[in-house]
Design a protein around this motif. Structure first.
Motif, PDB file in Angstrom:
ATOM      1  N   ASP A 101      11.365  -3.851  -3.448  1.00 50.58           N
ATOM      2  CA  ASP A 101      10.426  -3.994  -4.565  1.00 50.58           C
ATOM      3  C   ASP A 101       8.988  -3.784  -4.097  1.00 50.58           C
ATOM      4  O   ASP A 101       8.105  -3.454  -4.891  1.00 50.58           O
ATOM      5  N   TYR A 102       8.775  -3.975  -2.802  1.00 43.19           N
ATOM      6  CA  TYR A 102       7.453  -3.760  -2.193  1.00 43.19           C
ATOM      7  C   TYR A 102       6.784  -2.480  -2.709  1.00 43.19           C
ATOM      8  O   TYR A 102       5.594  -2.456  -3.006  1.00 43.19           O
ATOM      9  N   HIS A 103       7.558  -1.382  -2.800  1.00 41.63           N
ATOM     10  CA  HIS A 103       6.962  -0.089  -3.149  1.00 41.63           C
ATOM     11  C   HIS A 103       6.433  -0.053  -4.589  1.00 41.63           C
ATOM     12  O   HIS A 103       5.631   0.810  -4.931  1.00 41.63           O
ATOM     13  N   TYR A 104       6.910  -0.978  -5.407  1.00 38.40           N
ATOM     14  CA  TYR A 104       6.429  -1.026  -6.792  1.00 38.40           C
ATOM     15  C   TYR A 104       5.145  -1.837  -6.930  1.00 38.40           C
ATOM     16  O   TYR A 104       4.353  -1.585  -7.832  1.00 38.40           O
ATOM     17  N   PHE A 105       4.981  -2.851  -6.062  1.00 40.41           N
ATOM     18  CA  PHE A 105       3.769  -3.701  -6.156  1.00 40.41           C
ATOM     19  C   PHE A 105       3.456  -4.283  -4.780  1.00 40.41           C
ATOM     20  O   PHE A 105       3.659  -5.475  -4.520  1.00 40.41           O
ATOM     21  N   PRO A 106       2.954  -3.422  -3.872  1.00 40.59           N
ATOM     22  CA  PRO A 106       2.684  -3.877  -2.506  1.00 40.59           C
ATOM     23  C   PRO A 106       1.610  -4.972  -2.439  1.00 40.59           C
ATOM     24  O   PRO A 106       0.612  -4.893  -3.151  1.00 40.59           O
ATOM     25  N   HIS A 107       1.853  -5.951  -1.592  1.00 39.57           N
ATOM     26  CA  HIS A 107       0.903  -7.043  -1.374  1.00 39.57           C
ATOM     27  C   HIS A 107       0.651  -7.199   0.120  1.00 39.57           C
ATOM     28  O   HIS A 107       1.449  -6.775   0.953  1.00 39.57           O
ATOM     29  N   LYS A 108      -0.474  -7.801   0.431  1.00 39.21           N
ATOM     30  CA  LYS A 108      -0.934  -7.884   1.817  1.00 39.21           C
ATOM     31  C   LYS A 108      -0.030  -8.757   2.699  1.00 39.21           C
ATOM     32  O   LYS A 108       0.356  -8.366   3.793  1.00 39.21           O
ATOM     33  N   ASP A 153       6.293   7.783 -14.912  1.00 38.15           N
ATOM     34  CA  ASP A 153       6.880   6.617 -14.222  1.00 38.15           C
ATOM     35  C   ASP A 153       7.438   7.030 -12.866  1.00 38.15           C
ATOM     36  O   ASP A 153       8.058   8.082 -12.733  1.00 38.15           O
ATOM     37  N   SER A 154       7.227   6.161 -11.861  1.00 36.37           N
ATOM     38  CA  SER A 154       7.758   6.440 -10.525  1.00 36.37           C
ATOM     39  C   SER A 154       8.921   5.498 -10.225  1.00 36.37           C
ATOM     40  O   SER A 154       8.901   4.330 -10.621  1.00 36.37           O
ATOM     41  N   TYR A 155       9.901   6.029  -9.526  1.00 35.83           N
ATOM     42  CA  TYR A 155      11.067   5.238  -9.108  1.00 35.83           C
ATOM     43  C   TYR A 155      11.110   5.285  -7.592  1.00 35.83           C
ATOM     44  O   TYR A 155      10.982   6.362  -7.008  1.00 35.83           O
ATOM     45  N   HIS A 156      11.257   4.147  -6.986  1.00 29.69           N
ATOM     46  CA  HIS A 156      11.180   4.069  -5.526  1.00 29.69           C
ATOM     47  C   HIS A 156      12.501   3.607  -4.943  1.00 29.69           C
ATOM     48  O   HIS A 156      13.116   2.663  -5.455  1.00 29.69           O
ATOM     49  N   TYR A 157      12.916   4.255  -3.858  1.00 30.64           N
ATOM     50  CA  TYR A 157      14.107   3.798  -3.141  1.00 30.64           C
ATOM     51  C   TYR A 157      13.993   4.259  -1.698  1.00 30.64           C
ATOM     52  O   TYR A 157      13.056   4.983  -1.342  1.00 30.64           O
TER      53      TYR A 157
END
Ligand code: AKG
Length: 247
Positions: A101-108, A153-157
């Protein structure tokens, strides 16, 4: 559980009647078509459920849930990132490729957790979750994403050859069971070819002292303090409309 299930069904049925096509959220791309065996798969999704019914506000603020999260996160300062629901219908419920899920909403600081509430008994047959245990320790992996040219929309995997769904560990859960995992954990889910639907409600939370590294994935109630305090929240008039904290 029955109250949650009834509110969930009532919401989906009402929104189905209003705009069924608008709920479609299955991923696109050749890798998706391949793991779905080239069938016409679908998954219906509604985000920010707490904006539709107070039942979901009570779920995300439930003291027992927050006690557990406080233990896992080792902080009492817990804020909401977003909520959503996926319904995988019988016989054609979409799979999900392994992703972080990181790739959808990366946090520090990578404090983000997924709180995955099962609304049905769930096995691989009806589209249950699958994970690579311990993979959250690998840190962010290379993103294999696709972007829908029509919607943007982007899809990440992650690399489907290296981390196939078929080699992941299935997660079996009963109705009412909650699985909590880091947003770095490699997870995906199976195609639902059974005669049972698979419903879930997902809550994403982070520690108050974490912060996004990209200005993406904004949603209603983001930053709502579920427990403790958020000392990073802006309080000036000039910044009263901001959704970002000051770090
Ligand atoms: O609904 C599912 O089975 C998986 C959803 C998921 O992995 C996600 O939204 O990150």
């Amino acid at each position: 559980m029955n109250e949650i299930s009834d509110a969930y069904n009532e919401l989906f049925e009402r929104k189905h009647r209003e705009n069924l096509a608008g709920l479609e959220s299955s991923w696109i791309g050749d890798d998706m078509k391949k793991i779905a065996g080239y069938i016409d798969y679908t998954v219906k999704s509604i985000h920010a459920l707490q904006m539709h019914s107070a039942v979901f506000t009570r779920v995300i603020t439930h003291p027992n849930l927050l006690d557990a999260l406080e233990d896992i996160m080792d902080t009492e300062d817990i804020v909401l990132h977003h909520t959503k629901a996926h319904v995988k219908p019988p016989e054609k419920g979409a799979p999900y490729l392994m992703h972080q899920d990181y790739h959808y909403f990366p946090h520090k600081k990578h404090t983000m957790l997924a709180v995955f509430l099962h609304l049905d008994d769930t096995t691989p047959e009806n589209g249950g979750l699958a994970v690579y245990p311990g993979s959250h320790k690998l840190g962010p992996l290379k993103d294999y994403g696709v972007t829908d040219e029509k919607t943007g929309d982007s899809y990440h995997y992650v690399n489907p050859e290296k981390y196939p769904l078929s080699k992941a560990e299935p997660v079996l859960a009963k109705k009412g069971e909650i699985i909590v995992f880091s947003y770095l954990l490699l997870h995906g889910s199976y195609l639902n070819l059974s005669d049972r639907s698979r419903r879930m409600f997902l809550i994403q939370v982070r520690a108050a002292d974490d912060e996004p590294t990209e200005d993406v994935h904004k949603s209603p109630c983001q930053g709502l303090v579920l427990r403790g305090n958020n000392i990073y929240r802006e309080a000036t008039m000039a910044n009263r409309f901001t959704t970002m904290d000051k770090h």
